[in-house]
Design a protein around this motif. Structure first.
Motif, mmCIF file in Angstrom:
data_model
loop_
_atom_site.group_PDB
_atom_site.id
_atom_site.type_symbol
_atom_site.label_atom_id
_atom_site.label_comp_id
_atom_site.label_asym_id
_atom_site.label_seq_id
_atom_site.Cartn_x
_atom_site.Cartn_y
_atom_site.Cartn_z
ATOM 1 N N SER A 168 49.706 50.687 37.345
ATOM 2 C CA SER A 168 50.139 49.246 35.845
ATOM 3 C C SER A 168 50.823 50.292 35.023
ATOM 4 O O SER A 168 52.312 49.374 34.509
ATOM 5 C CB SER A 168 48.797 49.365 35.349
ATOM 6 O OG SER A 168 47.996 50.389 34.599
ATOM 7 N N PRO A 184 43.403 48.824 40.667
ATOM 8 C CA PRO A 184 43.423 47.458 40.271
ATOM 9 C C PRO A 184 42.290 46.670 39.784
ATOM 10 O O PRO A 184 41.005 47.158 40.329
ATOM 11 C CB PRO A 184 44.142 47.312 42.267
ATOM 12 C CG PRO A 184 44.368 48.643 42.842
ATOM 13 C CD PRO A 184 43.860 48.948 41.627
ATOM 14 N N ARG A 203 52.281 44.157 38.451
ATOM 15 C CA ARG A 203 50.664 45.402 37.902
ATOM 16 C C ARG A 203 50.871 45.482 36.545
ATOM 17 O O ARG A 203 49.420 45.767 35.987
ATOM 18 C CB ARG A 203 50.925 46.556 38.709
ATOM 19 C CG ARG A 203 50.006 46.384 39.663
ATOM 20 C CD ARG A 203 48.574 45.906 39.904
ATOM 21 N NE ARG A 203 47.899 47.622 39.639
ATOM 22 C CZ ARG A 203 46.994 47.918 37.844
ATOM 23 N NH1 ARG A 203 46.639 46.746 38.122
ATOM 24 N NH2 ARG A 203 46.387 48.706 38.326
#
Length: 549
Positions: free
Chosen positions: A327, A171, A422
């Motif tokens: 992601s 993140p 994400r």
């Protein structure tokens, strides 16, 4: 629209009218008196090398493509850089014409635009007919392609992209985001100052005014228009500025009618999450293959947990150039229906991966860079111009958020979209852009209009179609799929478009691209989204289309 930073892998009244935020439009009579009919200079079309043709068209369509190139006519037109100063600096817009095959029953011309902003439409007449679905469009209409100002064979300029440093794994932290924001804002400022007179005139309204000069140069009283993606925004702006110049207009995958980067990004993020919920139901029905859960709720929980796990413990496989974090899981959850079999297999393999080598399907969708890849041939035409994209967005974006507001908006999207959030990239957007905001007031009226919206798609959410109809009128044509701009590729949908331009009549929609019935169809998705950067995902990412229509 083409993207503005590394994480975003994101195509007419006798003459132009001078309509800008601070000045009223000229009437048709005043415009005609002020400007003589423009002249198109026709000239030989570019000749392309075998290497360029190999990159432009698949081998099985090469003969058809070259046949159409042989019929293409190419030209240029000189237009004012600033249409409020018609005797000032001039720039060049490049255009093409594919003449109607049935000249005895010719109905006129249709201008084409593929999207962007910054997409090249120069060869769009050839590309459209090479695909085959919309062949009949050229029977009674000349098809007009053009490179908008700032693109391809037209007058253009280029600014460097921001240098944001290496990609982060896991993140994004607030400190990393601040560094990225600063780099993008500085790059935006430097770009805008590099040629402000030119860059300030890279707007949708200026392209629309150029298009009306093309119409006049062609000797057409009215012009048909077929636009996809950002081309739909160009269409509604053109129709608003030149209502007397439009005959029939078909707009596929309709752009947001009240643009700001905030509303644009929020709309796309919500649409991606909504479509991901459809995919979880599809995967649940095939639990015997994917083992992700037997209900949509269970599949959603599995994907959310997998994303969190990969964010906490990114995986570095020995045969991949990048580590995979949450992601990548979100990207897999963000795919259009034709790629669901592929995405489902990727999710299954990610869940079961033990290393050290990457699972086979995961490796297939990551393009590993090759040291032997040749440079693109010098004569390969530009497909999209990133500087035009940046300028057109930023000249029209009133939001231009400061860092704290941009970071808060990003955090909110992550929280609101647990499956796909994400996949979003953080961006400064148009922060630092030094040129003034320019907007256009949309108007109703001006020829027949069809707004084609895809019920489930992400890049142009379906609600934007109805918002645009509320602003400008028209008939809504609903495509029951999630594939951006698919109408011209699907025979039943394309036949409706051809019929519309021939008769002015159209029904209320088509089925579009079908949802795969067989979970074994994963191979279909592997080549579905070619052209990713080395080490990036070949299937579409939400971040890749963030600033692109």
């Amino acid at each position: 629209m083409t993207g503005m930073n590394r994480s975003m892998a994101l195509s007419m009244a006798a003459v132009t009218a001078a309509l800008v935020a601070a000045s009223p439009p000229e009437t048709g009579a005043a415009a005609a008196a002020a400007h003589p009919r423009p002249t198109i200079t026709w000239q030989p079309c570019p000749a392309y090398s075998d290497e360029a043709l190999d990159m432009m068209v698949p081998p099985d369509l090469r003969y058809r493509f070259e046949q159409l190139l042989g019929r293409l006519e190419c030209g240029t037109i000189s237009v004012p850089l600033d249409h409020t100063r018609p005797r000032g600096r001039k720039i060049t817009v490049a255009l093409t014409r594919l003449p109607a095959t049935d000249r005895a029953h010719r109905l006129g011309s249709i201008a084409l635009n593929p999207g962007g902003p910054g997409g090249s439409g120069y060869l769009m007449p050839v590309q459209l007919l090479t695909q085959g679905a919309a062949d009949g469009l050229n029977d009674r209409y000349d098809l007009i392609g053009f490179d908008p100002r700032g693109v391809g064979y037209s007058t253009t300029t280029d600014c460097p992209d921001a240098d944001e440093g290496p990609d982060s794994i896991g993140p994004l932290t607030k400190a990393q985001a601040r560094t990225r924001y600063r780099a993008e804002a500085e790059a935006n400022a430097a770009c805008g100052r590099s040629d402000p007179a030119f860059l300030a005139r890279l707007t949708t309204a200026d392209v629309a005014r150029d298009l009306d000069l093309i119409r006049a140069g062609l000797g057409e009283r009215k012009l048909g228009f077929l636009g996809v993606s950002w081309g739909t925004w160009l269409g509604v702006v053109y129709r608003s500025l030149f209502p007397a110049s439009v005959s029939r207009m078909f707009l596929d995958s309709v752009a947001i009618p009240d643009f700001s980067l905030v509303a644009f990004s929020d709309g796309r993020a919500a649409a991606a999450e909504r479509n991901a919920r459809r995919m979880t139901a599809w995967l649940a029905e095939r639990d015997e293959r994917y083992h992700l859960g037997s209900t949509a709720r269970q599949v959603s929980a599995t994907i959310a947990a997998l994303r969190a796990d990969y964010d906490t413990n990114p995986r570095a496989f020995t045969d991949l150039p990048i580590a995979l974090d949450g992601s990548f899981v979100a990207v897999a959850a963000s795919q259009d229906a034709p790629v669901w079999p592929l995405a489902g297999q990727v999710l299954t393999e990610l869940r079961e991966a033990t290393g050290p080598a990457a699972p086979p399907t995961v490796k297939e969708v990551i393009r590993v860079p090759s040291t032997s890849e040749p440079e693109p041939p010098a004569d390969l035409p530009e497909q999209g111009n990133r500087t035009m994209n940046r300028a057109a967005f930023c000249n029209e974006d009133p939001s231009r958020l400061g860092f704290e507001a941009a970071w808060a908006a990003y955090q909110r999207r992550l929280a609101d979209n647990p499956l796909t959030g994400r996949s979003l990239g953080f961006s400064a957007g148009c922060a630092g852009w030094p040129l003034p905001v320019q907007t256009v007031d949309l108007r109703r009226g001006g020829g027949s209009l069809v707004l084609s919206g895809h019920r489930w798609e992400t890049p142009s959410p379906y609600e934007w179609t109805w918002q645009t109809r509320a602003a400008v009128g028209g008939t809504v044509y609903t495509v029951d799929d999630d594939v951006h701009g698919s109408v011209l590729q699907q025979p039943d949908c394309a036949a409706d478009v051809v019929r519309y331009f021939g008769t002015g009549r159209i029904d209320r929609g088509c089925a579009g691209v079908p949802v795969p019935a067989d979970a074994a169809e994963k191979a279909a998705g592997i080549a579905a989204f070619p052209g990713a950067s080395p080490g990036k995902v070949t299937f579409r990412t939400l971040a890749a289309s963030k600033l692109s229509l």
